[in-house]
Design a protein around this motif. Structure first.
Motif, PDB file in Angstrom:
ATOM      1  N   GLY A 192       1.073  -1.303  -0.118  1.00 37.91           N
ATOM      2  CA  GLY A 192      -0.223   0.178  -0.062  1.00 37.91           C
ATOM      3  C   GLY A 192       0.779   1.231  -0.016  1.00 37.91           C
ATOM      4  O   GLY A 192       2.286   1.407   0.365  1.00 37.91           O
ATOM      5  N   ARG A 193       0.192   2.496   0.441  1.00 40.34           N
ATOM      6  CA  ARG A 193       1.403   3.898   0.259  1.00 40.34           C
ATOM      7  C   ARG A 193       1.694   3.826   1.243  1.00 40.34           C
ATOM      8  O   ARG A 193       3.047   4.192   0.884  1.00 40.34           O
ATOM      9  CB  ARG A 193      -0.485   4.465  -0.034  1.00 40.34           C
ATOM     10  CG  ARG A 193       0.469   6.450  -0.269  1.00 40.34           C
ATOM     11  CD  ARG A 193       1.188   6.757  -1.095  1.00 40.34           C
ATOM     12  NE  ARG A 193       1.448   7.615  -1.013  1.00 40.34           N
ATOM     13  CZ  ARG A 193       2.450   8.201  -1.934  1.00 40.34           C
ATOM     14  NH1 ARG A 193       2.354   7.969  -3.046  1.00 40.34           N
ATOM     15  NH2 ARG A 193       2.482   9.478  -1.714  1.00 40.34           N
ATOM     16  N   ALA A 194       1.357   3.196   2.476  1.00 40.20           N
ATOM     17  CA  ALA A 194       2.526   3.576   3.876  1.00 40.20           C
ATOM     18  C   ALA A 194       4.086   3.563   3.204  1.00 40.20           C
ATOM     19  O   ALA A 194       5.093   3.739   3.446  1.00 40.20           O
ATOM     20  CB  ALA A 194       2.340   2.560   4.469  1.00 40.20           C
ATOM     21  N   VAL A 195       3.935   1.628   2.406  1.00 42.35           N
ATOM     22  CA  VAL A 195       5.166   0.565   2.000  1.00 42.35           C
ATOM     23  C   VAL A 195       5.930   1.455   1.731  1.00 42.35           C
ATOM     24  O   VAL A 195       7.160   1.801   0.533  1.00 42.35           O
ATOM     25  CB  VAL A 195       4.912  -0.677   1.934  1.00 42.35           C
ATOM     26  CG1 VAL A 195       6.111  -1.296   0.910  1.00 42.35           C
ATOM     27  CG2 VAL A 195       4.549  -1.673   3.148  1.00 42.35           C
ATOM     28  N   GLU A 196       4.785   2.250   0.070  1.00 40.57           N
ATOM     29  CA  GLU A 196       5.496   3.055  -0.822  1.00 40.57           C
ATOM     30  C   GLU A 196       6.676   4.047  -0.632  1.00 40.57           C
ATOM     31  O   GLU A 196       7.497   4.191  -1.055  1.00 40.57           O
ATOM     32  CB  GLU A 196       4.182   3.226  -2.293  1.00 40.57           C
ATOM     33  CG  GLU A 196       4.330   4.202  -2.939  1.00 40.57           C
ATOM     34  CD  GLU A 196       3.965   4.651  -4.005  1.00 40.57           C
ATOM     35  OE1 GLU A 196       3.608   5.291  -4.641  1.00 40.57           O
ATOM     36  OE2 GLU A 196       2.700   3.894  -4.184  1.00 40.57           O
ATOM     37  N   LEU A 197       5.871   4.975   0.240  1.00 35.89           N
ATOM     38  CA  LEU A 197       6.629   5.669   0.939  1.00 35.89           C
ATOM     39  C   LEU A 197       7.435   5.276   1.696  1.00 35.89           C
ATOM     40  O   LEU A 197       8.574   5.839   1.535  1.00 35.89           O
ATOM     41  CB  LEU A 197       5.413   6.422   1.879  1.00 35.89           C
ATOM     42  CG  LEU A 197       4.766   7.574   1.400  1.00 35.89           C
ATOM     43  CD1 LEU A 197       3.009   7.640   2.300  1.00 35.89           C
ATOM     44  CD2 LEU A 197       4.968   8.398   0.599  1.00 35.89           C
ATOM     45  N   ALA A 198       7.252   4.349   2.755  1.00 37.25           N
ATOM     46  CA  ALA A 198       8.496   4.394   3.315  1.00 37.25           C
ATOM     47  C   ALA A 198       9.737   3.715   2.418  1.00 37.25           C
ATOM     48  O   ALA A 198      11.130   3.002   2.687  1.00 37.25           O
ATOM     49  CB  ALA A 198       8.413   3.111   4.243  1.00 37.25           C
ATOM     50  N   THR A 199       9.648   3.027   1.351  1.00 37.55           N
ATOM     51  CA  THR A 199      10.595   2.269   0.441  1.00 37.55           C
ATOM     52  C   THR A 199      11.503   3.098  -0.598  1.00 37.55           C
ATOM     53  O   THR A 199      11.879   3.246  -1.672  1.00 37.55           O
ATOM     54  CB  THR A 199      10.295   1.574  -0.383  1.00 37.55           C
ATOM     55  OG1 THR A 199       9.234   1.370  -0.834  1.00 37.55           O
ATOM     56  CG2 THR A 199      10.385   0.266   1.089  1.00 37.55           C
ATOM     57  N   MET A 200      10.988   4.885  -0.169  1.00 39.29           N
ATOM     58  CA  MET A 200      11.312   5.695  -1.981  1.00 39.29           C
ATOM     59  C   MET A 200      12.696   6.197  -0.945  1.00 39.29           C
ATOM     60  O   MET A 200      12.895   6.222  -0.226  1.00 39.29           O
ATOM     61  CB  MET A 200      10.573   7.146  -1.091  1.00 39.29           C
ATOM     62  CG  MET A 200       8.863   6.888  -1.895  1.00 39.29           C
ATOM     63  SD  MET A 200       8.021   8.522  -1.355  1.00 39.29           S
ATOM     64  CE  MET A 200       9.332   9.514  -1.815  1.00 39.29           C
ATOM     65  N   ARG A 201      13.505   6.026  -2.549  1.00 44.37           N
ATOM     66  CA  ARG A 201      15.027   6.356  -1.892  1.00 44.37           C
ATOM     67  C   ARG A 201      15.109   7.064  -3.328  1.00 44.37           C
ATOM     68  O   ARG A 201      14.897   7.995  -4.399  1.00 44.37           O
ATOM     69  CB  ARG A 201      15.861   5.539  -2.624  1.00 44.37           C
ATOM     70  CG  ARG A 201      15.814   4.337  -1.461  1.00 44.37           C
ATOM     71  CD  ARG A 201      15.937   4.160  -0.371  1.00 44.37           C
ATOM     72  NE  ARG A 201      15.997   3.452   0.750  1.00 44.37           N
ATOM     73  CZ  ARG A 201      14.887   2.573   1.723  1.00 44.37           C
ATOM     74  NH1 ARG A 201      14.015   4.224   1.748  1.00 44.37           N
ATOM     75  NH2 ARG A 201      14.982   1.866   1.993  1.00 44.37           N
TER      76      ARG A 201
END
Length: 201
Positions: A192-201
């Motif tokens: 979901g969006r939370a994981v997408e945000l957390a794995t942004m580099r």
């Protein structure tokens, strides 16, 4: 022959019983990282709000929580110094973030092998009514000593209604065999969006 078979069966049942006991001995307990339950290290910075505190954990372990520039790290070790040198102490999320103050400890008997903690990751693409970034919730599974302390799995708390169960299963199945620095953090369940945000580099 019958006696040998009987003994063999008894030994087999004993082994099965021990395996069942081992499996049943895995469970959860909880501690707090709230400021009132921890020891503040130095004074929080008036400039950027940075702070560090050490909190009691389980099994002789301490929890280190450090905040800087509206981002947190959470690490675990036998001492503050040990926790600060673990890979988890360098695991920053790019967006602003914060962790909740309840830590779930997964343990086999009296030996904790993983923690689970809920994090909130800022989402600038979806501001709230006051114009501030909204946050998305995610569960982080972290492995514990022996061996390095590092993130093992991320579970999106909004995309997965059973996020707690998924995180516990990830802790039980993955944490003890996870190789920090070699294995990639696993995304468990629906991404979901939370994981997408957390794995942004």
């Amino acid at each position: 022959m019958k006696r040998i078979t009987t003994i063999g069966f008894a030994v087999l049942m004993t082994c099965i019983g021990l395996s069942s006991a081992d499996a049943q001995s895995v469970g959860s307990s909880y501690t707090s990282t709230a400021a009132k339950d921890c020891r503040q290290i130095g004074k929080p910075s008036a400039l950027d709000g940075s702070s560090t505190r050490v909190c009691p954990g389980k099994g002789g372990l301490l929890v280190l929580v450090a905040e800087d520039d509206l981002r947190e790290i959470v690490s675990v070790g036998r001492s503050r110094k040990a926790a600060s040198e673990e890979p988890a102490a360098a695991a920053w999320f790019a967006p602003f973030n914060s962790s909740e103050t309840t830590i779930e400890w997964r343990a086999a008997g009296a030996k904790p092998f993983a923690i689970i903690q809920r994090w909130h990751i800022a989402d600038n693409s979806g501001p709230d009514k006051q114009g501030r970034p909204s946050t998305k919730a995610m569960l982080v599974v972290t492995r514990l000593p022996p061996g390095p302390v590092c993130h093992v799995a991320y579970v999106d708390a909004i995309a997965n209604p059973n996020a707690n169960e998924l995180a516990r299963k990830a802790a039980d199945d993955l944490a003890r065999g996870f190789s920090c620095g070699k294995d990639e953090v696993k995304i468990v369940g629906t991404r979901g969006r939370a994981v997408e945000l957390a794995t942004m580099r």
